[in-house]
Each structure stands twice: as C-alpha cells, then as structure tokens.
Write an enzyme that holds these catalytic residues in place. Structure first.
Site, PDB file in Angstrom:
ATOM      1  N   HIS A 213      24.855  53.438  40.803  1.00  0.00           N
ATOM      2  CA  HIS A 213      24.618  52.851  39.481  1.00  0.00           C
ATOM      3  C   HIS A 213      25.931  52.808  38.697  1.00  0.00           C
ATOM      4  O   HIS A 213      26.535  53.856  38.441  1.00  0.00           O
ATOM      5  CB  HIS A 213      23.578  53.723  38.761  1.00  0.00           C
ATOM      6  CG  HIS A 213      23.172  53.244  37.412  1.00  0.00           C
ATOM      7  ND1 HIS A 213      23.187  54.057  36.306  1.00  0.00           N
ATOM      8  CD2 HIS A 213      22.725  52.042  36.985  1.00  0.00           C
ATOM      9  CE1 HIS A 213      22.755  53.382  35.260  1.00  0.00           C
ATOM     10  NE2 HIS A 213      22.472  52.149  35.637  1.00  0.00           N
TER      11      HIS A 213
ATOM     12  N   HIS B  64      29.424  47.255  31.106  1.00  0.00           N
ATOM     13  CA  HIS B  64      27.997  47.433  30.826  1.00  0.00           C
ATOM     14  C   HIS B  64      27.610  46.946  29.432  1.00  0.00           C
ATOM     15  O   HIS B  64      26.642  46.206  29.271  1.00  0.00           O
ATOM     16  CB  HIS B  64      27.598  48.900  30.983  1.00  0.00           C
ATOM     17  CG  HIS B  64      26.141  49.139  30.705  1.00  0.00           C
ATOM     18  ND1 HIS B  64      25.663  49.398  29.437  1.00  0.00           N
ATOM     19  CD2 HIS B  64      25.071  49.118  31.516  1.00  0.00           C
ATOM     20  CE1 HIS B  64      24.343  49.536  29.497  1.00  0.00           C
ATOM     21  NE2 HIS B  64      23.958  49.370  30.748  1.00  0.00           N
TER      22      HIS B  64
END
Length: 248
Positions: free
Chosen positions: A17, A60
């Site tokens: 991740h 992100h």
C-alpha cells in the site's frame, strides 16, 4: 482467467500500500517501491495525480503539505517545480513513467489508485502503460462507474479493480465489467460470509488492511480474501511463506 488472482503457489496477492509505508521509507517514492519489491510484494499500490502541465505524478493527497516540504495543491504546479520538492529523506515525487520503469521486468504488478479528478489525463495513463509494455502487469483501481467505463473503453485489456464505497456498489461495478472488488476489513469482519458471496459472483476479493498487524492479516487470510493492500508487505510476505510451508 487469472485476472487479479494470486500467482501460482501464492495464497494471497501481497499488495504494498503506497509502497508499504510502515517500513520507514517515505510513501509513494521509488525508495519505498524498491524496498517493497525486495520484501516480496507481488504488487505495488500507488496513487496518481495530474500536474498543472498535464503530467502524471505519484502522490496520495490533493495537496503537497503532508508528504513533501511543499505546500498547496498538486494541480497548481508544473512537474519542474514538483521535482524540486523533498518527498521525504531527499526522495523526489516520482512520475508514473518512473514507477513503470522501476517495475519493468520484475514481474511485480502495479495497482493504480485513480483519484477522482478532472485534471488527471486518463488517456496519458493508458499511453504510458502501453509504451512500457505494462498492460498485463497493471491494474487500474477506479472509484466511479464513469472512470471504470472510460478505462475499459481506452484499453479493454487493462484489468480493473473497484474501490467500492458501499456494498451496494458491488453489483453495478461487476455489471460494468470490473475484474476485482476491494472490500473494507470492517465489512468482512461484520459478515464472515461476505467474501465468499462476492467471490461467487465472479471476481477475486481484495481488501485494504492499512497498518494492521500480523494477527489481523492472518485473520483476513483465514476469511478467504484473494489480495491484501498492506502497509507491511514484509510482514505479509513472511506470513504467507509460513502458511505455504505448513501446506501438505
């Protein structure tokens, strides 16, 4: 076929991740991705954003403040400026092309988290993937049916994963042709039959475990998921190796 299923001999696809952010390397950087590959990740999950000059970068948040020494919205800056920023420990914000270069030839897959954005050029994402010969290794993670349909039209051979926001979204995403479904661990724990019911509809089921410790990862493996997005790819790789060693 094998769209989104574990590799032969693998029980679960080990997805790092943001490159595996528990391992001390700054998230979504080439250093983190290299480290995740070395730790045994099968796939790297990464987030794509568009710059002011239409380039595709890996970050992100919508803004630069949390993960870099810059401030403001990614879309307000061109790539040249973004490349001057420190994304942690001297690392730079990578372009999507640089990440494709990194995984080329490793056999490691990429899972792209396509943030809902009017700025991200989806055609360019597909072109870059094609230019790097990475269509078979790349999974496009979408959050809306519109984005799903657009990617399926642009490049039908790209596998897709639905980051569904609600359980009610599973069937519409499947009807629109998504290959893999991502469920949240809290949904799976609340309903231990859920994974099997969704798998019975056809797709592999992946889940986002974030920073969950080994014991929780074991639980998710036992509940039958096909892939886990984890901040701790090294821990999951070790867990899966020990599970395999126990198999007859």
């Amino acid at each position: 076929g094998d769209r989104g299923l574990p590799r032969p001999g693998r029980t679960v696809v080990n997805v790092a991740h943001r490159g595996g952010i528990a391992d001390g390397f700054p998230e979504n950087t080439l250093a983190a991705f290299r480290r995740a590959i070395a730790l045994g990740a099968d796939a790297l999950e990464t987030d794509l954003r568009g710059t002011k000059d239409g380039r595709v970068v890996v970050l992100h948040d919508e803004t630069l403040d949390r993960t870099t020494d810059g401030t403001g919205r990614v879309t307000d800056y061109d790539l040249a400026h973004l490349k001057t920023l420190d994304a942690g420990g001297g690392a730079r914000i990578p372009t999507y092309g640089e990440v494709l270069d990194l995984v080329s030839g490793t056999g490691v897959q990429l899972l792209l988290d396509i943030k809902v954005s009017p700025v991200l050029d989806k055609g360019q994402v597909v072109r870059l993937t094609e230019e790097h010969g990475a269509v078979r290794e790349t999974i496009v993670g979408v959050r809306t049916l519109d984005d799903l349909r657009e990617f399926r039209t642009l490049q039908p051979d790209l596998r897709t994963l639905g980051f569904v926001a609600r359980l009610e979204d599973v069937e519409p995403f499947l009807a629109a042709g998504v290959d893999i479904i991502r469920l949240w661990p809290r949904w799976i724990r609340a309903d231990p039959d859920l994974v099997g019911r969704v798998q019975a509809l056809g797709p592999p089921v992946w889940t986002t475990a974030g920073n969950a410790p080994r014991q929780e990862l074991e639980e998710l493996v036992a509940l039958g998921v096909d892939g886990i997005l984890t901040d701790r790819p090294g821990v999951l790789a070790d867990l899966l190796d020990s599970e395999r060693a126990r198999e007859p």
